[in-house]
Design a protein around this motif. Sequence first.
Motif, mmCIF file in Angstrom:
data_model
loop_
_atom_site.group_PDB
_atom_site.id
_atom_site.type_symbol
_atom_site.label_atom_id
_atom_site.label_comp_id
_atom_site.label_asym_id
_atom_site.label_seq_id
_atom_site.Cartn_x
_atom_site.Cartn_y
_atom_site.Cartn_z
ATOM 1 N N ASN A 47 0.815 -1.226 0.000
ATOM 2 C CA ASN A 47 0.000 0.000 0.000
ATOM 3 C C ASN A 47 0.841 1.266 0.000
ATOM 4 O OD1 ASN A 47 -2.426 -1.548 0.217
ATOM 5 N ND2 ASN A 47 -2.049 -1.772 2.441
ATOM 6 N N GLU A 48 2.163 1.138 0.062
ATOM 7 C CA GLU A 48 3.019 2.321 0.100
ATOM 8 C C GLU A 48 3.014 3.048 -1.233
ATOM 9 O OE1 GLU A 48 6.854 1.119 1.342
ATOM 10 O OE2 GLU A 48 6.224 0.494 3.368
ATOM 11 N N ILE A 60 5.511 -11.647 -1.445
ATOM 12 C CA ILE A 60 4.577 -12.518 -2.191
ATOM 13 C C ILE A 60 5.068 -13.961 -2.169
ATOM 14 C CG2 ILE A 60 3.664 -13.025 -4.494
ATOM 15 C CD1 ILE A 60 3.518 -10.036 -5.023
ATOM 16 N N THR A 61 6.387 -14.143 -2.251
ATOM 17 C CA THR A 61 6.951 -15.494 -2.185
ATOM 18 C C THR A 61 6.604 -16.162 -0.859
ATOM 19 O OG1 THR A 61 8.790 -14.841 -3.616
ATOM 20 C CG2 THR A 61 9.077 -16.840 -2.314
ATOM 21 N N LYS A 62 6.676 -15.393 0.222
ATOM 22 C CA LYS A 62 6.320 -15.950 1.529
ATOM 23 C C LYS A 62 4.838 -16.295 1.599
ATOM 24 C CE LYS A 62 9.975 -13.480 4.035
ATOM 25 N NZ LYS A 62 10.259 -12.478 5.099
ATOM 26 N N LEU A 63 3.994 -15.430 1.008
ATOM 27 C CA LEU A 63 2.555 -15.708 0.991
ATOM 28 C C LEU A 63 2.267 -17.009 0.218
ATOM 29 C CD1 LEU A 63 1.136 -12.118 0.317
ATOM 30 C CD2 LEU A 63 0.718 -13.509 2.355
ATOM 31 N N SER A 84 -4.695 -5.396 -1.516
ATOM 32 C CA SER A 84 -3.344 -4.827 -1.489
ATOM 33 C C SER A 84 -2.568 -5.203 -2.749
ATOM 34 C CB SER A 84 -2.598 -5.309 -0.250
ATOM 35 O OG SER A 84 -3.263 -4.928 0.928
ATOM 36 N N VAL A 85 -2.701 -6.464 -3.193
ATOM 37 C CA VAL A 85 -1.959 -6.924 -4.357
ATOM 38 C C VAL A 85 -2.426 -6.219 -5.627
ATOM 39 C CG1 VAL A 85 -1.589 -8.934 -5.844
ATOM 40 C CG2 VAL A 85 -1.339 -9.162 -3.377
ATOM 41 N N MET A 99 4.616 -12.384 -10.302
ATOM 42 C CA MET A 99 4.293 -12.820 -8.948
ATOM 43 C C MET A 99 2.869 -12.420 -8.569
ATOM 44 S SD MET A 99 7.032 -14.359 -7.979
ATOM 45 C CE MET A 99 6.873 -14.513 -6.221
ATOM 46 N N VAL A 100 2.421 -11.278 -9.073
ATOM 47 C CA VAL A 100 1.061 -10.817 -8.799
ATOM 48 C C VAL A 100 0.044 -11.782 -9.394
ATOM 49 C CG1 VAL A 100 -0.614 -9.004 -9.307
ATOM 50 C CG2 VAL A 100 1.689 -8.393 -8.551
#
Length: 894
Positions: A47-48, A60-63, A84-85, A99-100
């Motif tokens: 969100n930044e 995203i990799t961790k998710l 957020s994505v 990745m998205v």
Amino acid sequence: MAATAQDASAPLRGPDKKDEDRDEDTEYSPFFGIEKGAVLQEARIFNESHINARQCQQVITKLLYLLCQGETFSKKEASEVFFSVTKLFQNKDANLRRMVYLVIKDVCPSADEVIIITSSLMKDMNSKTDLYRSNAIRVLCSITDTQLLAQIERYLKQAVVDKSAVVASAVLVSAFHLISQNTDIVKRWTNEIQEAVQSKHSMVQFHAVALLHALRASDRLAVSKLVSSLVKGSVRSTLAQVLLVRYVAQVISESGTRQPGESGSFYDFLESCLRHKNDMVTVEAARAICNMKDVTTRELTPAVTVLQLMLSSSKPVIRFAAVRTLNNVAMTHPMAVTNCNIDMESLISDQNRSIATLAITTLLKTGNESSVDRLLKQIGTFMTDIADEFKIVVVEAIRSLCLKFPQKYRALMNFLSTVLREDGGFEYKKAIVDSILILIREIPDAKESGLAHLCEFIEDCEFTYLSTQVLHLLGLEGPRTKEPAKYIRYIYNRVILENATVRAAAVSSLAQFGALVEELRPRVQVLLKRALHDNDDEVRDRATLYLSQLTGSAQEAVQPQWDVPAKNLEASLRAYLQNGATQAFDLGSVAREVPESPRQAKAKAKENKKGRDHGMPATPARTPQTSEYAEQLKKVAQFASYGRLFRSSEPVQLTEEETEYNIVAIKHVFPAHTVLQFQCTNTVQEQVLEDVSVSVDLTDAEGFEEEAVLPLARMVYGEVGQSYVALARPEGATLVGKLTNVLKFTVKEIDPTTGEAEEEGYSDEYKLEDLEVAGSDYVKQEGVADFRSAWDQMDESTELADSYGLGQRDSMQEAVEAVIAILGMQVCEGTDAVAPNARSHSAVLSGVFIGDARSLVRLKFGIETSTREVAMHVTVRSDTPEVSELVHQMIQDA
């Protein structure tokens, strides 16, 4: 990413590091100690205002890792991550965009949330960047519903024939996932998919062929037409070619019309693929030919030749594929693989132990008696280096070899006992024990040595199941050996040293010795008295029971002949208690046959009907053995005086599979009677048949006299019932003839409202197929361990020899199998297998005729290659000259 294969909760360590070096050189997984809450907190960076693409990729990799590990997100958490994505679409970084796409697919947004991201995905789907277009198509197809899919169908249809291979493959693969829910939409793309089959890109062609087949998978005729057109077309892709070979093999197996030896266009295609320049296609074609139903030696030859060349390939995967396929062929056509034995012997020392194992097991299946000792020596050099699953394959191959060459049982049994003492898991040890048990049962001479090896095994066995299994066998077979006393020590050791389960089994085994061997009974009673003080209740109870039983009629007490099914006994006792116990319960009133449950009957009938609808035969039931038939017939009072059952024939189908009544006949041969058992099944749900019997016309079967007819009282839908016809004949006579059969019954319709049968019915009859009583019905298959020795022991005065012409035959193998079928005797020493292109062959048979007269037969065949005429010389020795004459008469009458 290799670290992800490790346990995420533990650090990674180098395999060659000593313990003292681990603290300094320990490597850690990037996901070590990962927590969902912390990752969701990190996801706020999406969100930044200034997005750090690299940092976002890591989050995203961790998710994705958490999702792949089975972590579940609540609806609120998933929505927050999703929204957020979606903001990351503003970033132009290509790697982040990929990745998205992945995280959107895995988070699975709800239908209300999908609309938010659709516009961005539609924009990417029309992008000039192929990477964006392909990934956008994949995501859209996975998250959209039918309504939205219809709106973008035009774009997807155009993408099927897109010039970019990445885009076209993305649509075709996505279509696979759409078929289950949106089949009609995908079917409208058929023209475009067929155009994609002609694509110059191999991956696109592969996906297009697979999708066309998936669309037609439920229609066998449509699949056959598709495969026929593809075979004639130009499928250039190697992967598509492999797929086509599999589809061709599927069509051949499902057609059901191919006769053995009949070669059609599909087989010609498979044979042409054997010459393909790519090894993958060649291996697949060879496997397809080898797995064909009723494949002949001539059809196998090209495939086996190609596989033989692959055995010397420099690529381990090719060698493995070739030797594994040949290993499967050796189970059904061992002689076809014989020519490869020299090449496979060189693979025994292959560095890849999987290849070496398959090579040695194939040699065991195809080798001759003289090579057994050499092969066993070679196996012993690498048995400790291979995994248990491959050791089991070796053990099963050795078991088959021992049954093939029973006179080599000593060497093979010693090998099994040696590997049994080595380390190994439960399945491996169980396979060895099972093999020894089978050899003990099938080879009488191997009983003593087999029991001795098993006694040594249970001295140090860590598996309770195997110990109890061996102890049970010792209780059954030990008392019947020459020196039963020598097994007592091994069994009693288990009473002292093992756990309660094994101790209980050992007590039961000891009781068997006391019951069957009168000299050992006092010693067994002393040992059982010691078990009265055991810590376990079961052990004490068994010891107490057996001690009390051994004081009376020991054998009948310890080994009671209990023929009452527990299920029927329970039902009878419940009815007895409910009706009021006015008199003593009569055990004789309990039915001895267990009726099939309605659910099982309906399931079986449904399965058979499904098979018939697809042109397949009904699911065959396991064929009972003669001993099982004998137990069934004992329960019929009319047959009690017929004496011992000599043999029972294989079931013979007297009706077509698709008819309303399914009748199967079994011929039971007694000393002076032949009993015909008719297994009757009603496949009409709307009818019940009563008073069902078979009328047998004996006009063409002279010498037989009808003695009794036992009708089936009621024939309910889906259930199997029995009707019998007893025919008398002179004692010991081998009468033959043709029996004409008619099924007679009373039909009662089922009332659809109540489900009950109507009171009134009408008589009807149904013509059945004729049943042949042949000379082979009076022969029992019984092999001999050493044919040469048994032949020499036979009286030479009973020898009778003659020569016969068998006419034109397609092959020597066909002639050998035909004669074996006529005589119905046991093939000895594996002599039924004929070498490819052999011009002569010898076979030896053994059997016992009615009256317990043994007969041995030597057959010598010769074939004229130009005319395919087969000649045969038959030499017979028997216990009586009459039996030798009977064997020749059977051949003359055939």
